[in-house]
Structure formats: structure tokens, C-alpha cells
Design a protein around this motif. Structure first.
Motif, PDB file in Angstrom:
ATOM      1  N   GLN A 121       9.306   7.987   0.796  1.00  0.00           N
ATOM      2  CA  GLN A 121       8.981   8.442   2.142  1.00  0.00           C
ATOM      3  C   GLN A 121       7.587   9.067   2.208  1.00  0.00           C
ATOM      4  O   GLN A 121       6.880   8.901   3.194  1.00  0.00           O
ATOM      5  CB  GLN A 121      10.034   9.447   2.629  1.00  0.00           C
ATOM      6  N   CYS A 122       7.208   9.769   1.161  1.00  0.00           N
ATOM      7  CA  CYS A 122       5.893  10.411   1.140  1.00  0.00           C
ATOM      8  C   CYS A 122       4.780   9.354   1.153  1.00  0.00           C
ATOM      9  O   CYS A 122       3.790   9.491   1.877  1.00  0.00           O
ATOM     10  CB  CYS A 122       5.775  11.303  -0.091  1.00  0.00           C
ATOM     11  N   ALA A 123       4.946   8.299   0.375  1.00  0.00           N
ATOM     12  CA  ALA A 123       3.946   7.226   0.338  1.00  0.00           C
ATOM     13  C   ALA A 123       3.865   6.520   1.687  1.00  0.00           C
ATOM     14  O   ALA A 123       2.772   6.186   2.158  1.00  0.00           O
ATOM     15  CB  ALA A 123       4.285   6.232  -0.763  1.00  0.00           C
ATOM     16  N   LYS A 124       5.016   6.301   2.309  1.00  0.00           N
ATOM     17  CA  LYS A 124       5.025   5.672   3.634  1.00  0.00           C
ATOM     18  C   LYS A 124       4.282   6.540   4.644  1.00  0.00           C
ATOM     19  O   LYS A 124       3.490   6.044   5.448  1.00  0.00           O
ATOM     20  CB  LYS A 124       6.462   5.463   4.114  1.00  0.00           C
ATOM     21  N   CYS A 167      -3.179   7.392   6.952  1.00  0.00           N
ATOM     22  CA  CYS A 167      -4.484   6.791   6.640  1.00  0.00           C
ATOM     23  C   CYS A 167      -4.785   5.617   7.565  1.00  0.00           C
ATOM     24  O   CYS A 167      -5.924   5.445   8.008  1.00  0.00           O
ATOM     25  CB  CYS A 167      -4.526   6.346   5.184  1.00  0.00           C
ATOM     26  N   ILE A 168      -3.769   4.823   7.869  1.00  0.00           N
ATOM     27  CA  ILE A 168      -3.957   3.707   8.797  1.00  0.00           C
ATOM     28  C   ILE A 168      -4.370   4.227  10.166  1.00  0.00           C
ATOM     29  O   ILE A 168      -5.285   3.691  10.803  1.00  0.00           O
ATOM     30  CB  ILE A 168      -2.674   2.855   8.888  1.00  0.00           C
ATOM     31  N   CYS A 169      -3.724   5.280  10.607  1.00  0.00           N
ATOM     32  CA  CYS A 169      -4.037   5.856  11.914  1.00  0.00           C
ATOM     33  C   CYS A 169      -5.463   6.414  11.939  1.00  0.00           C
ATOM     34  O   CYS A 169      -6.205   6.193  12.902  1.00  0.00           O
ATOM     35  CB  CYS A 169      -3.027   6.946  12.257  1.00  0.00           C
ATOM     36  N   LYS A 215     -12.704  -1.752   8.696  1.00  0.00           N
ATOM     37  CA  LYS A 215     -11.536  -2.570   9.009  1.00  0.00           C
ATOM     38  C   LYS A 215     -10.814  -3.070   7.757  1.00  0.00           C
ATOM     39  O   LYS A 215      -9.575  -3.127   7.735  1.00  0.00           O
ATOM     40  CB  LYS A 215     -11.966  -3.760   9.871  1.00  0.00           C
ATOM     41  N   LEU A 216     -11.536  -3.424   6.717  1.00  0.00           N
ATOM     42  CA  LEU A 216     -10.913  -3.985   5.520  1.00  0.00           C
ATOM     43  C   LEU A 216      -9.946  -3.009   4.836  1.00  0.00           C
ATOM     44  O   LEU A 216      -8.814  -3.398   4.525  1.00  0.00           O
ATOM     45  CB  LEU A 216     -11.983  -4.474   4.546  1.00  0.00           C
ATOM     46  N   PRO A 217     -10.314  -1.744   4.602  1.00  0.00           N
ATOM     47  CA  PRO A 217      -9.324  -0.830   4.005  1.00  0.00           C
ATOM     48  C   PRO A 217      -8.097  -0.617   4.889  1.00  0.00           C
ATOM     49  O   PRO A 217      -6.983  -0.454   4.378  1.00  0.00           O
ATOM     50  CB  PRO A 217     -10.091   0.481   3.831  1.00  0.00           C
ATOM     51  N   ARG A 218      -8.295  -0.646   6.200  1.00  0.00           N
ATOM     52  CA  ARG A 218      -7.148  -0.487   7.097  1.00  0.00           C
ATOM     53  C   ARG A 218      -6.196  -1.665   6.944  1.00  0.00           C
ATOM     54  O   ARG A 218      -4.978  -1.491   6.909  1.00  0.00           O
ATOM     55  CB  ARG A 218      -7.617  -0.355   8.544  1.00  0.00           C
ATOM     56  N   TRP A 219      -6.733  -2.867   6.843  1.00  0.00           N
ATOM     57  CA  TRP A 219      -5.876  -4.041   6.651  1.00  0.00           C
ATOM     58  C   TRP A 219      -5.152  -3.984   5.311  1.00  0.00           C
ATOM     59  O   TRP A 219      -3.987  -4.367   5.216  1.00  0.00           O
ATOM     60  CB  TRP A 219      -6.699  -5.314   6.754  1.00  0.00           C
ATOM     61  N   ILE A 220      -5.836  -3.517   4.282  1.00  0.00           N
ATOM     62  CA  ILE A 220      -5.193  -3.387   2.972  1.00  0.00           C
ATOM     63  C   ILE A 220      -4.059  -2.370   3.039  1.00  0.00           C
ATOM     64  O   ILE A 220      -2.966  -2.600   2.510  1.00  0.00           O
ATOM     65  CB  ILE A 220      -6.236  -3.010   1.898  1.00  0.00           C
ATOM     66  N   LEU A 221      -4.309  -1.253   3.704  1.00  0.00           N
ATOM     67  CA  LEU A 221      -3.253  -0.245   3.845  1.00  0.00           C
ATOM     68  C   LEU A 221      -2.095  -0.751   4.705  1.00  0.00           C
ATOM     69  O   LEU A 221      -0.937  -0.396   4.461  1.00  0.00           O
ATOM     70  CB  LEU A 221      -3.826   1.046   4.426  1.00  0.00           C
ATOM     71  N   MET A 222      -2.396  -1.564   5.699  1.00  0.00           N
ATOM     72  CA  MET A 222      -1.314  -2.144   6.506  1.00  0.00           C
ATOM     73  C   MET A 222      -0.458  -3.080   5.653  1.00  0.00           C
ATOM     74  O   MET A 222       0.769  -3.113   5.800  1.00  0.00           O
ATOM     75  CB  MET A 222      -1.894  -2.879   7.714  1.00  0.00           C
ATOM     76  N   TYR A 223      -1.092  -3.826   4.763  1.00  0.00           N
ATOM     77  CA  TYR A 223      -0.349  -4.693   3.853  1.00  0.00           C
ATOM     78  C   TYR A 223       0.530  -3.855   2.924  1.00  0.00           C
ATOM     79  O   TYR A 223       1.704  -4.169   2.705  1.00  0.00           O
ATOM     80  CB  TYR A 223      -1.328  -5.558   3.051  1.00  0.00           C
ATOM     81  N   LEU A 224      -0.036  -2.778   2.381  1.00  0.00           N
ATOM     82  CA  LEU A 224       0.753  -1.898   1.514  1.00  0.00           C
ATOM     83  C   LEU A 224       1.895  -1.236   2.277  1.00  0.00           C
ATOM     84  O   LEU A 224       2.992  -1.057   1.741  1.00  0.00           O
ATOM     85  CB  LEU A 224      -0.146  -0.832   0.888  1.00  0.00           C
ATOM     86  N   SER A 225       1.638  -0.877   3.521  1.00  0.00           N
ATOM     87  CA  SER A 225       2.684  -0.273   4.340  1.00  0.00           C
ATOM     88  C   SER A 225       3.833  -1.249   4.569  1.00  0.00           C
ATOM     89  O   SER A 225       5.006  -0.857   4.552  1.00  0.00           O
ATOM     90  CB  SER A 225       2.095   0.172   5.676  1.00  0.00           C
ATOM     91  N   LYS A 226       3.487  -2.502   4.755  1.00  0.00           N
ATOM     92  CA  LYS A 226       4.523  -3.518   4.931  1.00  0.00           C
ATOM     93  C   LYS A 226       5.348  -3.674   3.657  1.00  0.00           C
ATOM     94  O   LYS A 226       6.565  -3.838   3.710  1.00  0.00           O
ATOM     95  CB  LYS A 226       3.870  -4.846   5.312  1.00  0.00           C
ATOM     96  N   LYS A 227       4.692  -3.597   2.512  1.00  0.00           N
ATOM     97  CA  LYS A 227       5.399  -3.693   1.235  1.00  0.00           C
ATOM     98  C   LYS A 227       6.249  -2.451   0.966  1.00  0.00           C
ATOM     99  O   LYS A 227       7.264  -2.525   0.286  1.00  0.00           O
ATOM    100  CB  LYS A 227       4.407  -3.885   0.082  1.00  0.00           C
ATOM    101  N   LEU A 228       5.826  -1.295   1.498  1.00  0.00           N
ATOM    102  CA  LEU A 228       6.557  -0.051   1.270  1.00  0.00           C
ATOM    103  C   LEU A 228       7.778   0.104   2.179  1.00  0.00           C
ATOM    104  O   LEU A 228       8.546   1.045   2.006  1.00  0.00           O
ATOM    105  CB  LEU A 228       5.636   1.152   1.467  1.00  0.00           C
TER     106      LEU A 228
END
Length: 180
Positions: A122-125, A131-133, A103-116
């Protein structure tokens, strides 16, 4: 907890007055690590409580189901919680740690996704969303496996890893014909 209190007792605040007459507080770098420590503790604690609930209910249902004389069964939930506290807290903690690790890496990636969202990358998004999925799917599979493993723990009294292995074998062999 004691580490945090020890740190706060020993460290003086970094408060300085700037030239404009305002007071500026400079935060120590160590304080940001405490934030991560508490976040991980919060996730693990919530997963631990959910796992305790699942194991207690599984134990109560198993006790009632496998008892021939239903009238002799009393205080099933209390007995199940007692067995969980005495014998199975390690299994509950293991399951909670496994879910927290996913769960922790998913939350970190969700935070990064929000920042992106404001970025043009577009590739990073795209890869962040992928990865979140994938982590979400893995988390749901592990939660399903853990819930069934807690049932095996409650019935047989084995540890979490052995019970999870039994559950995964059952689901693999049951669905082997469907998959090919």
C-alpha cells in the motif's frame, strides 16, 4: 534511425530449434534499448508538432493584431509557419524536450502503478500515485508556461528560455499579492 538499420544489417537472428521441434527466437538486449529510443522519439515528436502548432497560431495572431492596416495582411498562417521554420525551430525543440523530460517519468510511474495494482504494498502504491500527481501538475504548468512562451517568441523573436523567464516573472508578480 541509421544506428538501428546498421544494427539490424550486421546482426544475425538468434533462432534456435529446441528439442520439441519448435523454433525459439531469442531477442538481443540491444533491441529493448531501441524500444526506449523510439518511445522517447514518439513523445518528443508529438510535443514538437503541438509546439509548432502553438507557435504558428501565436505568430499569425500577433501579426494580425499588431498590423494597423488589416487589409494589407495576407497569408498570415503561411508567413507565420515560414518564420517558425526559419527562425524558431530551436525554441520549439527546446520546449518539446522540456515537456518530454517531465512526461516520460510520469509514464514510467503509471506503468509501475499498473503493475502494483495486484501487489499488497500500500505504501508503494500511495507514493507512486503521489509522484504521478506531482509530475502531472508539473507537466500542466510547464505546458501552460510553454504556450505563453511561444507567444512571446512569436511577438519578440527571442529564444524560448528568455521568453519563458519573462512569462514566469509576469505570472509571479501578477499573483504575488494574491499569494501573500
Amino acid at each position: 534511425m541509421f544506428l538501428i538499420l546498421f544494427f539490424l544489417c550486421l546482426v544475425k537472428e538468434k533462432v534456435k530449434a529446441n528439442g520439441n521441434g519448435f523454433v525459439v527466437f531469442e531477442e538481443y538486449e540491444t533491441v529493448s534499448y531501441f524500444w526506449w529510443y523510439h518511445l522517447i522519439g514518439l513523445i518528443w515528436s508529438s510535443e514538437f508538432i503541438i509546439a509548432c502548432q502553438q507557435l504558428a497560431i501565436s505568430g499569425a495572431v500577433a501579426k494580425w493584431y499588431f498590423t494597423r492596416n488589416k487589409e494589407s495582411v495576407s497569408c498570415v498562417i503561411g508567413n507565420s509557419v515560414g518564420r517558425m521554420i526559419v527562425y524558431h525551430l530551436g525554441s520549439v525543440a527546446t520546449g518539446a524536450v522540456i515537456i518530454t523530460i517531465v512526461k516520460l517519468p510520469r509514464w514510467i510511474l503509471m506503468y509501475l502503478s499498473k503493475k502494483l495494482k495486484v501487489s499488497d504494498r500500500q505504501c508503494a502504491k500511495y507514493w507512486t500515485k503521489c509522484c504521478i500527481c506531482c509530475l502531472w501538475c508539473l507537466e500542466k504548468c510547464l505546458k501552460y508556461l510553454s504556450a505563453n512562451a511561444y507567444t512571446i517568441v512569436a511577438i519578440s523573436g527571442q529564444n524560448f528560455c528568455t521568453s519563458a523567464r519573462k512569462v514566469s516573472y509576469v505570472y509571479y508578480y501578477r499573483n504575488e499579492m494574491k499569494l501573500g
